[in-house]
Design a protein around this motif. Structure first.
Motif, PDB file in Angstrom:
ATOM      1  N   LEU A  20      -7.928   0.554   6.585  1.00 20.85           N
ATOM      2  CA  LEU A  20      -8.380  -0.835   6.681  1.00 20.85           C
ATOM      3  C   LEU A  20      -9.289  -1.045   7.887  1.00 20.85           C
ATOM      4  O   LEU A  20     -10.377  -1.621   7.771  1.00 20.85           O
ATOM      5  CB  LEU A  20      -7.173  -1.763   6.773  1.00 20.85           C
ATOM      6  CG  LEU A  20      -7.475  -3.264   6.880  1.00 20.85           C
ATOM      7  CD1 LEU A  20      -8.194  -3.752   5.633  1.00 20.85           C
ATOM      8  CD2 LEU A  20      -6.192  -4.059   7.107  1.00 20.85           C
ATOM      9  N   VAL A  21      -8.860  -0.563   9.048  1.00 17.17           N
ATOM     10  CA  VAL A  21      -9.655  -0.747  10.268  1.00 17.17           C
ATOM     11  C   VAL A  21     -10.980   0.000  10.172  1.00 17.17           C
ATOM     12  O   VAL A  21     -12.045  -0.528  10.524  1.00 17.17           O
ATOM     13  CB  VAL A  21      -8.861  -0.272  11.499  1.00 17.17           C
ATOM     14  CG1 VAL A  21      -9.731  -0.343  12.748  1.00 17.17           C
ATOM     15  CG2 VAL A  21      -7.609  -1.122  11.689  1.00 17.17           C
ATOM     16  N   GLY A  26     -16.903   0.277   9.216  1.00 19.73           N
ATOM     17  CA  GLY A  26     -17.970   0.808   8.377  1.00 19.73           C
ATOM     18  C   GLY A  26     -18.793  -0.278   7.721  1.00 19.73           C
ATOM     19  O   GLY A  26     -20.022  -0.195   7.664  1.00 19.73           O
ATOM     20  N   GLY A  27     -18.141  -1.322   7.213  1.00 23.60           N
ATOM     21  CA  GLY A  27     -18.868  -2.416   6.587  1.00 23.60           C
ATOM     22  C   GLY A  27     -19.675  -3.223   7.580  1.00 23.60           C
ATOM     23  O   GLY A  27     -20.778  -3.681   7.284  1.00 23.60           O
ATOM     24  N   LEU A  36     -13.534   6.672  13.695  1.00 23.60           N
ATOM     25  CA  LEU A  36     -12.123   6.275  13.794  1.00 23.60           C
ATOM     26  C   LEU A  36     -11.222   7.143  12.927  1.00 23.60           C
ATOM     27  O   LEU A  36     -10.129   7.534  13.344  1.00 23.60           O
ATOM     28  CB  LEU A  36     -11.970   4.806  13.371  1.00 23.60           C
ATOM     29  CG  LEU A  36     -12.645   3.757  14.246  1.00 23.60           C
ATOM     30  CD1 LEU A  36     -12.464   2.386  13.630  1.00 23.60           C
ATOM     31  CD2 LEU A  36     -12.078   3.770  15.648  1.00 23.60           C
ATOM     32  N   THR A  37     -11.692   7.464  11.715  1.00 26.33           N
ATOM     33  CA  THR A  37     -10.851   8.185  10.767  1.00 26.33           C
ATOM     34  C   THR A  37     -10.541   9.604  11.219  1.00 26.33           C
ATOM     35  O   THR A  37      -9.393  10.052  11.154  1.00 26.33           O
ATOM     36  CB  THR A  37     -11.532   8.231   9.382  1.00 26.33           C
ATOM     37  OG1 THR A  37     -11.879   6.899   8.983  1.00 26.33           O
ATOM     38  CG2 THR A  37     -10.601   8.829   8.354  1.00 26.33           C
ATOM     39  N   ALA A 228      -7.452   1.149   1.127  1.00 23.49           N
ATOM     40  CA  ALA A 228      -7.415   0.132   2.181  1.00 23.49           C
ATOM     41  C   ALA A 228      -8.796  -0.082   2.782  1.00 23.49           C
ATOM     42  O   ALA A 228      -9.123  -1.186   3.224  1.00 23.49           O
ATOM     43  CB  ALA A 228      -6.433   0.557   3.275  1.00 23.49           C
ATOM     44  N   ALA A 229      -9.618   0.981   2.789  1.00 21.89           N
ATOM     45  CA  ALA A 229     -10.940   0.874   3.403  1.00 21.89           C
ATOM     46  C   ALA A 229     -11.881  -0.009   2.584  1.00 21.89           C
ATOM     47  O   ALA A 229     -12.756  -0.678   3.148  1.00 21.89           O
ATOM     48  CB  ALA A 229     -11.549   2.259   3.579  1.00 21.89           C
TER      49      ALA A 229
END
Length: 279
Positions: A20-21, A26-27, A36-37, A228-229
């Motif tokens: 999610l974060v 990214g968006g 982050l990933t 979630a992403a």
């Protein structure tokens, strides 16, 4: 038995949170969610580094598709001239360029990235203050940008470089694609972010499937991250479109500076570790 189930649920919840974060980032910034990933997967899982990169690449497909759709449908901010060339170049770079770039020293790769990020941040800050010598435009002469015979081949070359770098470093192409679109092609940040996501959708999918075939990606974890992403990327893209160019420029400029500092710190730590290592 119950403890293992609870542990698995906590692990799944953690992956959903990471997804999610990273999707929001990214968006909002047109990519770069791998920043982050990758470290999160490296910290919270026991996967090997190649498997971490492969899983992150496959999960990034969700961010690219969801984010690009929002930019296209809501804002209409996609540069197809530069984007089409970069898609082709990015796929070529992802397949072949990573092997070539991997032969270069990691120090050189990180130094070049840091320089590009600092230059991008400087331009965005100067533009926000109304002091940019290029006046918000590209560093390439306008007469060249008006001719497709220059833009498309140049975009293919840029796509190869960005795709190769992304494949070598495993951090996603948005960190380079957005600065390239802003500095070389003179597009505004909203267009650069949407185009960057469009460019790396096919690249992430093809790269992720290749990782799956060779066993360097976890399909299950990638799906958890991606599910979630996707909504995170939608939220991030909508937030970016709601922000003005100046505010978004300050956000991306600050992000670029933070990433540049991070690269320098990593270089210094690895050099100290190499010096301290016996022999």
């Amino acid at each position: 038995m119950g403890e293992r189930a609870d542990s698995g649920e906590r692990s799944d919840g953690r992956m959903l949170g990471i997804g999610l974060v990273s999707g929001v980032v990214g968006g909002l910034l047109g990519g770069g969610n791998g920043v982050l990933t990758v470290p999160a997967l490296d910290h919270y899982t026991t996967m090997s580094r190649p498997r971490v990169h492969g899983t992150s690449t496959l999960a990034a497909t969700w961010v690219c598709v969801a984010g690009a759709l929002v930019y296209w449908l809501v804002g209409g901010t996609i540069d197809l001239r530069a984007g089409s060339g970069m898609i082709v170049g990015g796929m070529i770079g992802g397949f072949y360029g990573a092997k070539l770039v991997a032969r270069a020293s990691e120090t050189l790769l990180r130094v070049l990235l840091s320089v590009i990020l600092v230059l991008t941040a400087a331009k965005l800050y100067l533009d926000a203050a109304g002091l940019d010598p290029a006046q918000g435009g590209a560093v390439v002469p306008a007469r060249l940008l008006a001719t497709p015979w220059f833009v498309v081949p140049a975009a293919v070359v840029v796509g190869i470089v960005v795709g190769a770098w992304a494949g070598a470093m495993g951090l996603g192409g948005g960190l380079l694609a957005v600065p390239a679109l802003v500095l070389l092609f003179g597009v505004d940040l909203h267009t650069a972010a949407g185009t960057s996501l469009l460019v790396f959708g096919p690249n992430s999918l093809v790269g992720g499937l290749s990782h799956l075939r060779q066993g360097t990606a976890s399909f299950r974890i990638a799906m958890l991250l991606g599910m979630a992403a996707a909504p995170g990327a939608v939220a991030g893209a909508l937030l970016a479109l709601a922000l003005g160019n100046v505010v978004l420029g300050l956000v991306f400029g600050t992000f670029a500076l933070v990433m540049a500092v991070r690269e320098v710190v990593l270089l210094l730590r690895r050099r100290r570790a190499a010096v301290a290592a016996p022999g």
